[in-house]
Every structure is written in structure tokens, then in C-alpha cells.
Design an enzyme around this catalytic site. Structure first.
Site, PDB file in Angstrom:
ATOM      1  N   ASN A   1       0.843  -1.206   0.000  1.00  0.00           N
ATOM      2  CA  ASN A   1       0.000   0.000   0.000  1.00  0.00           C
ATOM      3  C   ASN A   1       0.875   1.252   0.000  1.00  0.00           C
ATOM      4  O   ASN A   1       1.959   1.282   0.600  1.00  0.00           O
ATOM      5  CB  ASN A   1      -1.016   0.007   1.159  1.00  0.00           C
ATOM      6  CG  ASN A   1      -0.418  -0.145   2.525  1.00  0.00           C
ATOM      7  OD1 ASN A   1       0.655  -0.720   2.691  1.00  0.00           O
ATOM      8  ND2 ASN A   1      -1.101   0.361   3.526  1.00  0.00           N
TER       9      ASN A   1
ATOM     10  N   GLU B   1       0.423   5.315   0.598  1.00  0.00           N
ATOM     11  CA  GLU B   1      -0.529   6.332   1.072  1.00  0.00           C
ATOM     12  C   GLU B   1      -0.123   7.734   0.633  1.00  0.00           C
ATOM     13  O   GLU B   1       0.940   7.959   0.052  1.00  0.00           O
ATOM     14  CB  GLU B   1      -0.639   6.238   2.595  1.00  0.00           C
ATOM     15  CG  GLU B   1      -1.164   4.875   3.019  1.00  0.00           C
ATOM     16  CD  GLU B   1      -1.462   4.763   4.498  1.00  0.00           C
ATOM     17  OE1 GLU B   1      -0.970   5.598   5.292  1.00  0.00           O
ATOM     18  OE2 GLU B   1      -2.194   3.820   4.860  1.00  0.00           O
TER      19      GLU B   1
ATOM     20  N   CYS C   1      -4.122   0.622  -2.513  1.00  0.00           N
ATOM     21  CA  CYS C   1      -4.037  -0.646  -1.779  1.00  0.00           C
ATOM     22  C   CYS C   1      -2.964  -1.562  -2.372  1.00  0.00           C
ATOM     23  O   CYS C   1      -2.660  -1.507  -3.576  1.00  0.00           O
ATOM     24  CB  CYS C   1      -5.360  -1.392  -1.846  1.00  0.00           C
ATOM     25  SG  CYS C   1      -6.671  -0.702  -0.840  1.00  0.00           S
TER      26      CYS C   1
ATOM     27  N   GLU D   1      -3.081  -4.830  -2.951  1.00  0.00           N
ATOM     28  CA  GLU D   1      -3.551  -5.800  -3.952  1.00  0.00           C
ATOM     29  C   GLU D   1      -3.644  -5.163  -5.335  1.00  0.00           C
ATOM     30  O   GLU D   1      -3.235  -5.745  -6.343  1.00  0.00           O
ATOM     31  CB  GLU D   1      -4.942  -6.334  -3.582  1.00  0.00           C
ATOM     32  CG  GLU D   1      -5.033  -7.026  -2.242  1.00  0.00           C
ATOM     33  CD  GLU D   1      -5.402  -6.086  -1.093  1.00  0.00           C
ATOM     34  OE1 GLU D   1      -4.825  -4.974  -1.003  1.00  0.00           O
ATOM     35  OE2 GLU D   1      -6.253  -6.480  -0.286  1.00  0.00           O
TER      36      GLU D   1
ATOM     37  N   CYS E   1     -10.747  -3.856  -3.895  1.00  0.00           N
ATOM     38  CA  CYS E   1      -9.751  -4.845  -4.329  1.00  0.00           C
ATOM     39  C   CYS E   1     -10.416  -6.155  -4.745  1.00  0.00           C
ATOM     40  O   CYS E   1      -9.975  -6.811  -5.686  1.00  0.00           O
ATOM     41  CB  CYS E   1      -8.723  -5.087  -3.228  1.00  0.00           C
ATOM     42  SG  CYS E   1      -7.615  -3.665  -3.027  1.00  0.00           S
TER      43      CYS E   1
HETATM   44  N1  THU Z   1      -5.359  -1.457   2.482  1.00  0.00           N
HETATM   45  C1  THU Z   1      -4.804  -2.295   1.557  1.00  0.00           C
HETATM   46  O1  THU Z   1      -3.660  -2.114   1.136  1.00  0.00           O
HETATM   47  N2  THU Z   1      -5.560  -3.318   1.106  1.00  0.00           N
HETATM   48  C2  THU Z   1      -6.846  -3.576   1.503  1.00  0.00           C
HETATM   49  O2  THU Z   1      -7.490  -4.473   0.955  1.00  0.00           O
HETATM   50  C3  THU Z   1      -7.425  -2.819   2.582  1.00  0.00           C
HETATM   51  C4  THU Z   1      -6.690  -1.601   3.000  1.00  0.00           C
HETATM   52  C5  THU Z   1      -4.561  -0.313   2.954  1.00  0.00           C
HETATM   53  C6  THU Z   1      -5.093   1.023   2.541  1.00  0.00           C
HETATM   54  C7  THU Z   1      -4.513   1.924   3.605  1.00  0.00           C
HETATM   55  O3  THU Z   1      -3.211   2.326   3.202  1.00  0.00           O
HETATM   56  C8  THU Z   1      -4.387   1.034   4.830  1.00  0.00           C
HETATM   57  O4  THU Z   1      -4.537  -0.303   4.351  1.00  0.00           O
HETATM   58  C9  THU Z   1      -5.432   1.301   5.896  1.00  0.00           C
HETATM   59  O5  THU Z   1      -6.698   1.274   5.366  1.00  0.00           O
END
Ligand code: THU
Length: 136
Positions: A44, A46, A55, A57, A92
Site C-alpha cells: 500500500n 498512502e 491498496c 492488492e 480490491c
Molecule cells: N489497504 C490495503 O492495502 N488493502 C486492503 O485491501 C485494505 C486496506 C490499505 C489502505 C490503507 O493504506 C491502509 O490499508 C489502511 O486502510
């Protein structure tokens, strides 16, 4: 099969170490396996403007598509050190469904409470996804 799933989780963990998640402090890593046997990882990423965060995935799948991958997804492992059984979010799941190419057997691999692979099917976590059937 379990050995393969453990390997995918291991690679998701490695990818997770590269996560850029200073806002949520919730690192996530993913490793997606295709029928071609190619594997791609993602973490992920941000942003100070929270809604722009990406995300793990979808980053893994984007790498695959950018690389020219066109076979179906067989399995995707998702890992966060912050949460056992870290399931893919709804967006995702829709993405995984798109690139599973109607493979009913696509698996979602999570880490269970004993650090062992927990294997779910895409079918059970995302049974009635949106599909574009009439785009002429
Ligand atoms: N996140 C993912 O990378 N994959 C998911 O399926 C759910 C959430 C990340 C997004 C964000 O950076 C952090 O998790 C908290 O939500």
C-alpha cells in the site's frame, strides 16, 4: 499446495516491508500468482490526501498488467502485521474478480492466528461482482 500458499504469504510479507503507510500505520503487502506462474507483489502507498492512497492488492495487479500479464489470477496472498486474516477491501475484491477472468477457483490466501495459510475462495468473499456484459 500449502507450500505454495506459504511461499505466496512469505512474498506478501516481504512486499509489506516496502509499504508507505505513515498515515494509517497499517502496512499491507500482497503477492498475486497467475496461471502463467508469474508472480507480482505490491504494497500500500498512502498520501497526505488520504483518499488518494493505493491498496497493496491493486498495486500488485497493476504491476502485472503493466508487465503484459494476461493469464488468469490463480491466487492472491494478502498480509498485514497489524491484523491476522487481513481481507481485501471491497474495491480490491472487484479488481481481483476482473482479472480472475471467470476462474471460479481463484483463491484468497490470508495468514491465520497460528501464522498458517487460511485459504478462501474468491467465490465466497465476492459472490456477485459487477461484470460488464453489454458494452457494444
Ligand atoms: N489497504 C490495503 O492495502 N488493502 C486492503 O485491501 C485494505 C486496506 C490499505 C489502505 C490503507 O493504506 C491502509 O490499508 C489502511 O486502510
Amino acid at each position: 499446495m500449502n507450500e505454495l500458499y506459504e511461499q505466496l504469504l512469505f512474498e506478501a510479507k516481504k512486499a509489506c516491508e516496502k509499504s508507505y503507510s505513515p498515515y494509517s500505520n497499517f502496512p499491507v503487502g500482497a503477492c498475486v500468482l497467475y496461471e502463467s506462474q508469474n508472480k507480482y507483489t505490491g504494497c500500500n502507498v498512502e498520501n497526505a490526501s488520504y483518499g488518494l492512497s493505493l491498496c497493496a492488492e491493486r498495486n500488485a495487479i497493476s504491476s502485472a498488467i503493466s508487465d503484459g500479464e494476461n493469464s488468469k489470477i490463480l491466487a492472491i496472498a494478502v498480509y498485514s502485521p497489524k491484523q491476522k486474516k487481513c481481507l481485501p477491501c471491497g474495491a480490491c475484491r472487484q479488481w481481483i474478480d476482473e482479472f480472475a477472468l471467470n476462474n471460479k477457483e481463484t483463491k484468497i490466501i490470508l495468514e491465520d492466528d497460528d501464522s498458517k495459510p487460511l485459504v478462501l475462495s474468491l467465490e465466497e468473499v465476492f459472490p456477485l461482482g459487477f461484470k460488464m456484459t453489454n458494452n457494444n
